[in-house]
Design a protein around this motif. Sequence first.
Motif, PDB file in Angstrom:
ATOM      1  N   ARG A   7       1.212  -1.257   0.003  1.00 30.11           N
ATOM      2  CA  ARG A   7       0.233  -0.630   0.046  1.00 30.11           C
ATOM      3  C   ARG A   7       1.392   1.164  -0.325  1.00 30.11           C
ATOM      4  O   ARG A   7       2.205   0.916   0.728  1.00 30.11           O
ATOM      5  CB  ARG A   7      -1.148   0.102   1.479  1.00 30.11           C
ATOM      6  N   THR A   8       1.061   2.756  -0.457  1.00 30.34           N
ATOM      7  CA  THR A   8       0.826   3.910  -0.815  1.00 30.34           C
ATOM      8  C   THR A   8       1.099   4.214   0.525  1.00 30.34           C
ATOM      9  O   THR A   8       0.132   4.655   1.122  1.00 30.34           O
ATOM     10  CB  THR A   8       0.252   4.223  -2.227  1.00 30.34           C
ATOM     11  N   GLU A   9       2.237   4.687   1.064  1.00 28.08           N
ATOM     12  CA  GLU A   9       1.928   5.485   2.410  1.00 28.08           C
ATOM     13  C   GLU A   9       2.728   6.639   2.047  1.00 28.08           C
ATOM     14  O   GLU A   9       3.615   7.687   1.542  1.00 28.08           O
ATOM     15  CB  GLU A   9       2.686   4.808   3.304  1.00 28.08           C
ATOM     16  N   PRO A  10       1.484   7.971   1.808  1.00 25.27           N
ATOM     17  CA  PRO A  10       1.770   9.457   1.626  1.00 25.27           C
ATOM     18  C   PRO A  10       2.447  10.120   2.979  1.00 25.27           C
ATOM     19  O   PRO A  10       1.424  10.321   3.454  1.00 25.27           O
ATOM     20  CB  PRO A  10       0.435   9.967   0.561  1.00 25.27           C
ATOM     21  N   ARG A  46      10.532   1.728   9.575  1.00 28.90           N
ATOM     22  CA  ARG A  46       9.608   2.021  10.539  1.00 28.90           C
ATOM     23  C   ARG A  46       8.559   1.168   9.428  1.00 28.90           C
ATOM     24  O   ARG A  46       7.921   0.414  10.677  1.00 28.90           O
ATOM     25  CB  ARG A  46       8.733   3.299  10.874  1.00 28.90           C
ATOM     26  N   ILE A  47       7.762   1.098   8.568  1.00 30.48           N
ATOM     27  CA  ILE A  47       7.175   0.813   8.434  1.00 30.48           C
ATOM     28  C   ILE A  47       7.541  -0.193   6.214  1.00 30.48           C
ATOM     29  O   ILE A  47       7.126   0.515   5.516  1.00 30.48           O
ATOM     30  CB  ILE A  47       5.547   1.253   7.476  1.00 30.48           C
ATOM     31  N   PRO A  48       8.098  -1.113   6.087  1.00 28.33           N
ATOM     32  CA  PRO A  48       8.884  -1.850   5.485  1.00 28.33           C
ATOM     33  C   PRO A  48       7.580  -1.747   4.533  1.00 28.33           C
ATOM     34  O   PRO A  48       7.766  -2.268   3.466  1.00 28.33           O
ATOM     35  CB  PRO A  48       9.576  -2.593   6.515  1.00 28.33           C
ATOM     36  N   ASP A  49       6.632  -2.023   5.095  1.00 27.14           N
ATOM     37  CA  ASP A  49       5.740  -3.140   4.199  1.00 27.14           C
ATOM     38  C   ASP A  49       4.618  -1.721   3.507  1.00 27.14           C
ATOM     39  O   ASP A  49       3.678  -2.534   2.543  1.00 27.14           O
ATOM     40  CB  ASP A  49       4.287  -3.986   4.617  1.00 27.14           C
ATOM     41  N   ARG A  50       5.115  -0.585   3.642  1.00 25.63           N
ATOM     42  CA  ARG A  50       4.286   0.654   2.059  1.00 25.63           C
ATOM     43  C   ARG A  50       5.497   1.279   1.656  1.00 25.63           C
ATOM     44  O   ARG A  50       6.468   0.639   1.629  1.00 25.63           O
ATOM     45  CB  ARG A  50       3.881   1.304   3.341  1.00 25.63           C
ATOM     46  N   ASP A  51       4.882   1.614   0.230  1.00 29.63           N
ATOM     47  CA  ASP A  51       5.503   2.181  -0.356  1.00 29.63           C
ATOM     48  C   ASP A  51       5.753   3.617  -0.540  1.00 29.63           C
ATOM     49  O   ASP A  51       4.216   4.251  -0.278  1.00 29.63           O
ATOM     50  CB  ASP A  51       5.053   1.829  -2.284  1.00 29.63           C
ATOM     51  N   ILE A  52       6.737   4.229   0.102  1.00 34.46           N
ATOM     52  CA  ILE A  52       6.679   5.482   0.454  1.00 34.46           C
ATOM     53  C   ILE A  52       6.752   6.016  -0.542  1.00 34.46           C
ATOM     54  O   ILE A  52       7.321   6.610  -1.620  1.00 34.46           O
ATOM     55  CB  ILE A  52       8.266   6.263   1.799  1.00 34.46           C
ATOM     56  N   ASP A  53       5.682   6.944   0.006  1.00 29.98           N
ATOM     57  CA  ASP A  53       5.549   8.458  -1.468  1.00 29.98           C
ATOM     58  C   ASP A  53       5.420  10.290  -1.273  1.00 29.98           C
ATOM     59  O   ASP A  53       4.888  10.070  -0.114  1.00 29.98           O
ATOM     60  CB  ASP A  53       3.953   8.551  -2.291  1.00 29.98           C
ATOM     61  N   LEU A  54       6.885   9.783  -0.365  1.00 25.72           N
ATOM     62  CA  LEU A  54       8.082  11.440   0.069  1.00 25.72           C
ATOM     63  C   LEU A  54       7.635  12.977  -0.734  1.00 25.72           C
ATOM     64  O   LEU A  54       7.871  12.815  -1.732  1.00 25.72           O
ATOM     65  CB  LEU A  54       8.549  11.311   0.563  1.00 25.72           C
ATOM     66  N   LYS A  55       6.512  13.525   0.406  1.00 28.32           N
ATOM     67  CA  LYS A  55       6.467  14.375  -1.261  1.00 28.32           C
ATOM     68  C   LYS A  55       7.055  16.559  -0.611  1.00 28.32           C
ATOM     69  O   LYS A  55       7.113  15.459   0.362  1.00 28.32           O
ATOM     70  CB  LYS A  55       5.089  15.011  -1.457  1.00 28.32           C
ATOM     71  N   THR A  56       7.454  16.652  -1.450  1.00 23.57           N
ATOM     72  CA  THR A  56       8.272  17.313  -0.706  1.00 23.57           C
ATOM     73  C   THR A  56       7.834  19.284  -1.385  1.00 23.57           C
ATOM     74  O   THR A  56       7.304  19.471  -2.011  1.00 23.57           O
ATOM     75  CB  THR A  56       9.590  17.994  -0.286  1.00 23.57           C
ATOM     76  N   GLY A  57       8.314  20.502  -0.524  1.00 18.36           N
ATOM     77  CA  GLY A  57       7.754  21.521  -1.251  1.00 18.36           C
ATOM     78  C   GLY A  57       8.824  22.296  -1.966  1.00 18.36           C
ATOM     79  O   GLY A  57      10.128  22.242  -2.496  1.00 18.36           O
ATOM     80  N   LEU A  58       8.495  23.699  -1.819  1.00 16.45           N
ATOM     81  CA  LEU A  58       8.944  24.305  -2.962  1.00 16.45           C
ATOM     82  C   LEU A  58       9.892  25.274  -1.665  1.00 16.45           C
ATOM     83  O   LEU A  58       9.654  25.742  -1.070  1.00 16.45           O
ATOM     84  CB  LEU A  58       8.335  25.361  -3.516  1.00 16.45           C
ATOM     85  N   PHE A  59      11.357  25.313  -2.581  1.00 16.71           N
ATOM     86  CA  PHE A  59      12.386  26.569  -1.801  1.00 16.71           C
ATOM     87  C   PHE A  59      12.169  28.050  -1.347  1.00 16.71           C
ATOM     88  O   PHE A  59      11.651  28.363  -1.752  1.00 16.71           O
ATOM     89  CB  PHE A  59      13.834  25.862  -2.639  1.00 16.71           C
ATOM     90  N   GLY A  60      12.427  28.116   0.071  1.00 17.89           N
ATOM     91  CA  GLY A  60      12.358  29.904   0.970  1.00 17.89           C
ATOM     92  C   GLY A  60      10.088  29.864   1.028  1.00 17.89           C
ATOM     93  O   GLY A  60       9.960  31.168   0.820  1.00 17.89           O
ATOM     94  N   ASP A  61       9.243  29.030   0.908  1.00 19.67           N
ATOM     95  CA  ASP A  61       8.336  28.782   1.281  1.00 19.67           C
ATOM     96  C   ASP A  61       7.336  28.162   2.035  1.00 19.67           C
ATOM     97  O   ASP A  61       6.504  27.400   1.273  1.00 19.67           O
ATOM     98  CB  ASP A  61       7.868  29.015  -0.338  1.00 19.67           C
ATOM     99  N   LEU A  62       7.858  28.313   2.723  1.00 19.86           N
ATOM    100  CA  LEU A  62       7.556  27.254   4.432  1.00 19.86           C
ATOM    101  C   LEU A  62       5.539  27.133   4.136  1.00 19.86           C
ATOM    102  O   LEU A  62       5.155  26.322   3.878  1.00 19.86           O
ATOM    103  CB  LEU A  62       7.829  26.925   5.545  1.00 19.86           C
ATOM    104  N   ALA A  63       5.344  28.443   4.221  1.00 19.83           N
ATOM    105  CA  ALA A  63       4.333  28.493   4.233  1.00 19.83           C
ATOM    106  C   ALA A  63       3.226  28.292   3.624  1.00 19.83           C
ATOM    107  O   ALA A  63       1.876  27.324   3.227  1.00 19.83           O
ATOM    108  CB  ALA A  63       3.340  29.966   4.846  1.00 19.83           C
TER     109      ALA A  63
END
Lengths: 571, 77
Positions: free
Chosen positions: A19-22, A45-62
């Motif tokens: 299962r995908t883990e977003p 920690r969750i080896p049974d998952r397919d990790i879908d790790l998303k990140t954002g844009l530089f300099g714009d946390l909010a």
Amino acid sequence: MKVAEAIAIANRSAPPNARTEPVSLLCGFTPLHLETYVKAHLKLRIPDRDIDLKTGLFGDLAGNLERADPGSATAVILEWPDLDPRLGWRHSGGWGAKAAAQIPDDVARVFERILAAVSRLAARGVVAICPPTLPVSIPGHTIPAQADAMRLELDAQLADFLKRAASLSGLRIISRAEIDANSPPAARHDLRLDLTTGFPYRSAHANVIAAAVVDVLYPPPPKKGLITDLDDTLWRGIVGEIGPEAVSWDLARHAHAHALYQQALAALADFGVLVGCASKNDLAVVKKTFERPDLLLSAHQVFPFEVHWSPKSESVARILAAWNIAPDSLVFVDDSPTELAEVQARYPAIECLLFPTEDVEGIARLLDRLRKLFGKPSVLEEDRIRSSSLRTAQEIPAATPAGNADFLHNAEGVITFDAATNPHDARPLELINKTNQFNLNGRRLTEAEWRARLEDPAAFTLTVSYRDRFGPLGKIAVVSGTIKNRVATVDVWVMSCRAFSRCIEHHTLKHIYEKYRLERLVLAYTPTDRNGPLQQFLETFTPLEPQPVQIPRAAFSANAAVLPHSVTELP
Amino acid sequence: MTDRAARLTKCFTLVFPGLSPDQAPSADAASVSAWDSLHHITLLTVVGEEFEIEMPLENLEDLASYHGILNYLNQNC
């Protein structure tokens, strides 16, 4: 963990049909090695998952927070430049008096914007915020040893922001103390990398933050029970030799480590951890000792007392049976390496911890270890009543439903079914992820998956509570699935082992058939190493092959036990 | 292949999983499509860990190939 190891782990393939883990990793800097470390720790920690790790844009946390998918687990890595670029090293907009006067107001506005954004995310998913771990760059007018007004104001704003954020359901704050304990402040900032790439952390610091993020977003399942020795563990001295009045746990007799241990166990018991004792002793002497008013752990907080001269592993076996939990949910503490080895040999899965009798510093390490083993995001009402309900369970005949029918009829039991889907109620997910024996398939869910299910209009979820004249058990079961054409397909069904032998599972099926006017139930049953009780129950109605298991309504009606309890339903 | 070259090859195949050990010695930023600035930093970090050396982050062109990095290691390790 080095970056190379993290890459190797992060690159591991997910199992087939995983299962995908977003997951969202949101920060205002280039995530670079932090992204790799977070992915590696997630894989571990969750080896049974397919990790879908998303990140954002530089300099714009909010902005990243405002754009993020609210259905996923979210890690927010906050640093001071996210609140005002002048607080970082990549900005050269001035550090003078004018900036110092403006910055607090600007920071306050950004805190409000971030709080609004994380509130939206926490309403539907789980969010972990890591407070700033790097110092502000702006030098101010004081010497380094003197705090300046602007820094104090920023610290106050941060504390207020974190306090408000922590009050949101679904939002957790990463402990700065834990980060400090594992990452020396002077060895965190990589100015060379910061200026070259926009990634501010040394690798070791990134690893510490990533580990904390994953611990908080995906906490390991807490242990359920602790069995403690008494002599030279709960107190100093051999009570059978020197008597109840002479054993000690006070500063004056250099026995304060035992007082710390006693109050730690009392606190664990308050938070729902089962505490029992296994001691080679005379029971009457032990009971007399527990009558001492200065003992910091009350006798009513300990159940059961296994006090005799048999091997400790036999005591542990009896306590495991009384608590109805598996060895891997248990911690055993004793001052004797021999006793620990004897228990460990019989139960390799038990976490055996040596009480540090001759090591003053060791008590702090032991208490820290207990916090790691038993810590959980929140304490529920069910935690507070667990111990007393287990004592009560000893009075219930361990027999077939028919065999204890009289007992159950006199118990004045009331079962309450609740079809409401409250994403802020942590108990259903706790049951799903802790229950082994009465568990349809052993499937575990993440918080994001659970919340998505609660929002799914095609899904139904029932939580089941129980009380009788012996007291409440709280929420003890969860059933969830989908319904189509008068057929329910159930893929989640768990019930706490404290609720066994009360026919609650029979009531539950009857309620589902009637509430949803079903003709048939389809159960996504999978045998596991531990779900024998569930298997036995299902075999009352139908063979377990072929799968999925199906129970026509007629088969249930023909084989259901006599149902002894009153039933209520919450609107 | 020297021990140093073999260890460098391991670094390359770790950071660029699409690269085989045979292909690594001829790799450079122009021929490996995944070799962007972030992978470059990651590669230099992994190489630095492997050889316990702080790799320079500034002179990107000199270190934008397997041979360039191997030369740097030969001169500085």
